[in-house]
Design an enzyme around this catalytic site. Structure first.
Site, PDB file in Angstrom:
ATOM      1  CE1 TYR A  33       1.033  -0.069   4.369  1.00  0.00           C
ATOM      2  CE2 TYR A  33      -0.063   1.989   4.467  1.00  0.00           C
ATOM      3  CZ  TYR A  33       0.691   0.979   5.026  1.00  0.00           C
ATOM      4  OH  TYR A  33       1.360   1.406   6.276  1.00  0.00           O
ATOM      5  CD  GLU A 181      10.069   1.553  10.499  1.00  0.00           C
ATOM      6  OE1 GLU A 181       9.837   2.341   9.889  1.00  0.00           O
ATOM      7  OE2 GLU A 181       9.980   0.446   9.996  1.00  0.00           O
ATOM      8  CG  LEU A 205       8.175   1.962   4.608  1.00  0.00           C
ATOM      9  CD1 LEU A 205       8.034   1.057   4.152  1.00  0.00           C
ATOM     10  CD2 LEU A 205       6.896   2.943   5.076  1.00  0.00           C
TER      11      LEU A 205
HETATM   12  N1  PMP Z   1       7.641   3.913   9.077  1.00  0.00           N
HETATM   13  C1  PMP Z   1       6.376   2.997   8.969  1.00  0.00           C
HETATM   14  C2  PMP Z   1       6.478   1.478   9.630  1.00  0.00           C
HETATM   15  C3  PMP Z   1       5.656   3.423   8.376  1.00  0.00           C
HETATM   16  O1  PMP Z   1       4.140   2.751   8.288  1.00  0.00           O
HETATM   17  C4  PMP Z   1       5.628   4.715   7.956  1.00  0.00           C
HETATM   18  C5  PMP Z   1       4.143   5.389   7.116  1.00  0.00           C
HETATM   19  N2  PMP Z   1       3.500   4.542   6.316  1.00  0.00           N
HETATM   20  C6  PMP Z   1       6.688   5.354   7.699  1.00  0.00           C
HETATM   21  C7  PMP Z   1       7.901   4.843   8.374  1.00  0.00           C
HETATM   22  C8  PMP Z   1       6.717   6.761   7.223  1.00  0.00           C
HETATM   23  O2  PMP Z   1       6.784   6.561   5.939  1.00  0.00           O
HETATM   24  P1  PMP Z   1       6.199   7.965   4.692  1.00  0.00           P
HETATM   25  O3  PMP Z   1       7.074   9.082   5.143  1.00  0.00           O
HETATM   26  O4  PMP Z   1       6.592   7.380   3.469  1.00  0.00           O
HETATM   27  O5  PMP Z   1       4.784   8.037   5.052  1.00  0.00           O
END
Ligand code: PMP
Length: 285
Positions: A33, A181, A205
């Site tokens: 997603y 994270e 991520l």
């Molecule tokens: N880490 C995780 C585990 C996440 O779910 C998200 C947000 N989806 C992020 C980091 C931040 O990613 P982004 O800046 O692309 O929203």
């Protein structure tokens, strides 16, 4: 009023939108997603999200049901049809519906693609940016390919529930003594003039907001260290914050019940939030 959502080529009222009970997203969490934010009716960093979608799909040998141009058009249609000025667009792609089998289905099975909107005011003017978040630490018990943005979000859900039960807003996850994270965001600390955040790898991520924020920080001559840090280091930091597509840059003021710095949102964090919002609004499509 019911939303208009997108399912496999059709724009439908949400009540009429369906996917198969044999969809592998449902049976195996075999799907990925993306979440893109909308400010002033425009998409923030669409290109970054489209690129990571492709990467997630490639890592799982899954077909991409759309071109980037088509995907942009679908996002724009949903913004227009649902009259979204501020909010989020969720995109889910699964390997599709097939007879239940652990092995991936035959090549001709079509992926499922679903997009829906969440109208949300106060994304940019989020009051939390002034007060800051409280976080707790939990063990990171997720699988080993967190760089793929899959729909298996149960452990992060459990983490949010643990945070809620502790009277906090979120949890940072710790593995082998180091912070990976947040449950749905990347984690940072500021010490002296350094911004410290975990390096990229399979353990986290690769946040789209993270990439932009680190770029802006370097452009503003701030020092960035991409390396692991411990909870002890975080508690002794001058500032802490998170980034994600839905929170942008959000200060953390308390970790496991201890104040970070002076217990107020920090200056570096506030500056990064401002730069991020200014620059990304200018570049929105
Ligand atoms: N880490 C995780 C585990 C996440 O779910 C998200 C947000 N989806 C992020 C980091 C931040 O990613 P982004 O800046 O692309 O929203």
């Amino acid at each position: 009023m019911s939303r208009i959502v997108y399912v496999n080529g059709d724009y439908l009222p949400e009540e009429q939108a369906t996917v198969s009970i044999f969809d592998r997203g449902f049976l195996f969490a075999d799907g990925v997603y993306e979440v893109t934010s909308v400010l002033d009716g425009k998409l923030i960093d669409f290109a970054g999200h489209a690129k990571r979608l492709q990467r997630s799909l490639d890592e799982l040998e899954m077909k991409n049901p759309t071109t980037e141009d088509e995907l942009l058009e679908i996002h724009r249609q949903l913004v227009a049809r649902n009259d979204i000025t501020e909010g989020l667009i969720y995109l889910q792609v699964t390997r599709g519906a097939a007879d239940r089998d652990f092995a991936y289905p035959a090549e001709d099975v079509k992926p499922t693609i679903v997009l829906f909107t969440q109208a949300k005011t106060g994304l940019a003017d989020n009051p939390m940016a002034k007060t800051g978040m409280k976080i707790i630490s939990i063990e990171d018990q997720r699988w080993g390919r967190r760089d793929i943005k899959t729909v298996q979000l149960l452990y992060p859900s459990m983490g949010k529930m643990a945070a809620k039960a502790a009277g906090a807003h979120d949890a940072w996850m710790v593995e082998d003594g180091f912070v990976t994270e947040g449950t749905s965001n990347n984690a940072y600390i500021v010490k002296g003039n350094s911004i410290i955040t975990r390096h990229l790898g399979h353990e986290i991520l690769h946040g789209i907001t993270r990439a932009a924020v680190l770029r802006f920080a370097r452009e503003a001559q701030m020092k960035v260290e991409e390396r692991p840090f411990t909870m002890e280091e975080a508690k002794a930091a001058d500032e802490a914050f998170i980034t994600s597509a839905s929170t942008f840059v959000m200060p953390v003021v308390e970790i496991d019940g201890e104040a970070v710095g002076n217990g107020q949102p920090g200056e570096v964090t506030a500056r990064l939030r401002e730069i991020y919002l200014d620059e990304m609004r200018k570049a929105a499509v």
